[in-house]
Design a protein around this motif. Sequence first.
Motif, PDB file in Angstrom:
ATOM      1  N   VAL A 157       0.836  -1.215   0.000  1.00 34.95           N
ATOM      2  CA  VAL A 157       0.000   0.000   0.000  1.00 34.95           C
ATOM      3  C   VAL A 157       0.871   1.265   0.000  1.00 34.95           C
ATOM      4  N   VAL A 158       1.913   1.251   0.833  1.00 33.51           N
ATOM      5  CA  VAL A 158       2.813   2.427   0.875  1.00 33.51           C
ATOM      6  C   VAL A 158       3.484   2.612  -0.479  1.00 33.51           C
ATOM      7  N   ALA A 159       3.950   1.516  -1.091  1.00 29.85           N
ATOM      8  CA  ALA A 159       4.626   1.616  -2.396  1.00 29.85           C
ATOM      9  C   ALA A 159       3.680   2.167  -3.462  1.00 29.85           C
ATOM     10  N   LEU A 160       2.445   1.660  -3.453  1.00 32.71           N
ATOM     11  CA  LEU A 160       1.451   2.149  -4.428  1.00 32.71           C
ATOM     12  C   LEU A 160       1.181   3.636  -4.246  1.00 32.71           C
ATOM     13  N   THR A 161       0.937   4.035  -3.009  1.00 32.08           N
ATOM     14  CA  THR A 161       0.611   5.436  -2.718  1.00 32.08           C
ATOM     15  C   THR A 161       1.774   6.359  -3.071  1.00 32.08           C
ATOM     16  N   LEU A 162       2.973   5.913  -2.678  1.00 31.93           N
ATOM     17  CA  LEU A 162       4.143   6.745  -2.982  1.00 31.93           C
ATOM     18  C   LEU A 162       4.342   6.881  -4.483  1.00 31.93           C
ATOM     19  N   SER A 163       4.273   5.776  -5.205  1.00 32.93           N
ATOM     20  CA  SER A 163       4.604   5.820  -6.635  1.00 32.93           C
ATOM     21  C   SER A 163       3.571   6.594  -7.439  1.00 32.93           C
ATOM     22  N   ARG A 164       2.297   6.415  -7.131  1.00 30.50           N
ATOM     23  CA  ARG A 164       1.252   7.032  -7.950  1.00 30.50           C
ATOM     24  C   ARG A 164       0.942   8.465  -7.540  1.00 30.50           C
ATOM     25  N   GLU A 165       1.050   8.795  -6.262  1.00 31.43           N
ATOM     26  CA  GLU A 165       0.611  10.118  -5.798  1.00 31.43           C
ATOM     27  C   GLU A 165       1.656  10.906  -5.012  1.00 31.43           C
ATOM     28  N   MET A 166       2.032  10.306  -3.860  1.00 30.64           N
ATOM     29  CA  MET A 166       2.800  11.107  -2.908  1.00 30.64           C
ATOM     30  C   MET A 166       4.155  11.557  -3.462  1.00 30.64           C
ATOM     31  N   ALA A 167       4.878  10.664  -4.113  1.00 26.14           N
ATOM     32  CA  ALA A 167       6.213  11.051  -4.588  1.00 26.14           C
ATOM     33  C   ALA A 167       6.139  12.144  -5.649  1.00 26.14           C
ATOM     34  N   PRO A 168       5.358  11.980  -6.731  1.00 24.42           N
ATOM     35  CA  PRO A 168       5.337  13.062  -7.730  1.00 24.42           C
ATOM     36  C   PRO A 168       4.744  14.367  -7.194  1.00 24.42           C
ATOM     37  N   VAL A 169       3.661  14.271  -6.416  1.00 25.59           N
ATOM     38  CA  VAL A 169       2.987  15.501  -5.957  1.00 25.59           C
ATOM     39  C   VAL A 169       3.849  16.247  -4.936  1.00 25.59           C
ATOM     40  N   LEU A 170       4.323  15.532  -3.902  1.00 19.73           N
ATOM     41  CA  LEU A 170       5.098  16.229  -2.863  1.00 19.73           C
ATOM     42  C   LEU A 170       6.446  16.707  -3.395  1.00 19.73           C
ATOM     43  N   THR A 171       7.049  15.956  -4.309  1.00 22.34           N
ATOM     44  CA  THR A 171       8.316  16.411  -4.900  1.00 22.34           C
ATOM     45  C   THR A 171       8.089  17.716  -5.669  1.00 22.34           C
TER      46      THR A 171
END
Lengths: 267, 277
Positions: free
Chosen positions: A98-112
């Motif tokens: 779940v963390v990997a999915l959330t990070l890859s699809r949303e959190m990483a691109p948006v927060l970066t």
Amino acid sequence: MSDDSPDSAQPSLLASVVAPVKTLLEEIGVLGDLAFRAVMWTVRPPYRFQLVIAQMEFVGVQSTFLVGLVGLFTGMVFAVQTVYGFRRFSAENMVGGVVALTLSREMAPVLTAIMVAARAGSGMAAELGNMRSSEQIDALETMAVNPVQYLIVPRMIAGIVMIPVLTLVFFLVGLGGAWLVGVKWLSLDPGIFFDRIKTMLAEADLRQGLLKSVVFGFAVTLIACRHGFFASGGAVGVGQATTRAVVWSVVGVFVLDYIITSMLTQV
Amino acid sequence: MTVEAHVVVEGLVKRYGDRTILHGVDLTIGRAETLVVIGGSGAGKSTLVRHLIALERPTAGRILIDGLDVAALSDVELAKARRRFGMVFQKYALFDSMTVFDNVAFPLREQTKLSEKEIRERAMTKLKELGVDHAATLTPAQISGGMAKRVGIARALVMEPELLIYDEPTSGLDPVTSRTVDQLIEEMRARFGVTSVVITHDMVSAFDIADRIAMLIKGRVVAQGTPAEILVVDNPDVQNFIRSSGVDPARFTQRVGRLSAEELAARVAERKRDAAG
């Protein structure tokens, strides 16, 4: 006669609805024109590799620590929250996936993109705004140097190339943070943690995240450059341009995030 | 005697929204001539000269340089035309991220195929002429306003352009340096036949370097002529401006009074011949 009569209120009500729409359309027009000019000047010589590398260093290398730090804590917080939530129905083994999915699809691109907008976007807007108010941009024009090519193209290329790289850094460090909290501190099984990442995370998820980061890179640098490049009104104007650059970059990231997500995700 | 027209401004109007800055300005500037534009703050002087190098587009009217309408040129054509122009900016407009030397070398690197050695020689020569060669390795933030002004002038002169625009070149400079700048403007015209347009509030400078003076008030040219003609022009605004400059008009009369308008024209013609020769 009262000023509050319906007849006198009607035009101002109409104007208050029309004015923001008109401003928004004008803004989209200015951004579209600037983006078109930037693309045209990207393919025209001379190619200014040194300026591109300098901007990549500014946007990418100098943001790495900050993005990594935010990524680490984002992964850690996500691990705590998902373990807490999933334990209620004994599904904590899903945490890694779940963390990997959330990070890859949303959190990483948006927060970066937001971190780059706050750090590099504000810097770009302030620098270009100062160059505008001190006539440096006019000076470039009088020396037959196109300011869009000299100032905006290197920044946009740097954004498009470096934000995806930083997104990858965010994703990997975030996963590391989740592993640290989930496996080391909250005693999840490390084998299951990684196995769930492998089974739940598809190539398409990573592709979506990277596509978003490329679009965000373009949008954040374009919006930052637009506000700096056309700044007016001296020191106050430059300050306002910097604020607008960050605010509208962040809003732009969320709007584009929704558009891309809804286009690429079949629910 | 007719001087070949280099720059022609025809019915130039500039509006920003409801505000009209220039109300149909007409000017002709001869080749290798120095036109000084005087006028109070907010008269539209800077707006006028920004149109000459297409930093602004006219609301109406035309600017012809060598017969070419600069407002109608494409980006690429304009970039080519601008290689023949130079401008000294009021706020210096030096690039903060570069050293003084790199600022002066910048147009040579961008517009010529000179070797780095030749660029160094030309840039350092120009810095030396302006007396700022010792600051070559410093950044604009590390030098005084007067020095920055001189570096800005060096950068404009280093390409030896055909048309040079000076936006208040002597403001913020001490009197000695101001006269050095005046001499440089004269020298550029005498040596290279440069056409110069100078905005200034420095009346000593104006009467020293001008072939012709144009007075701009509220976006209109209210008087233009040789310095001798301007001194006696029957316009209260012009006379008031000269008186308000803080220097006795009689001194100006003494300064240029030795030459009649015809003699001044002959002096200009002589310089043109020298420049052509």
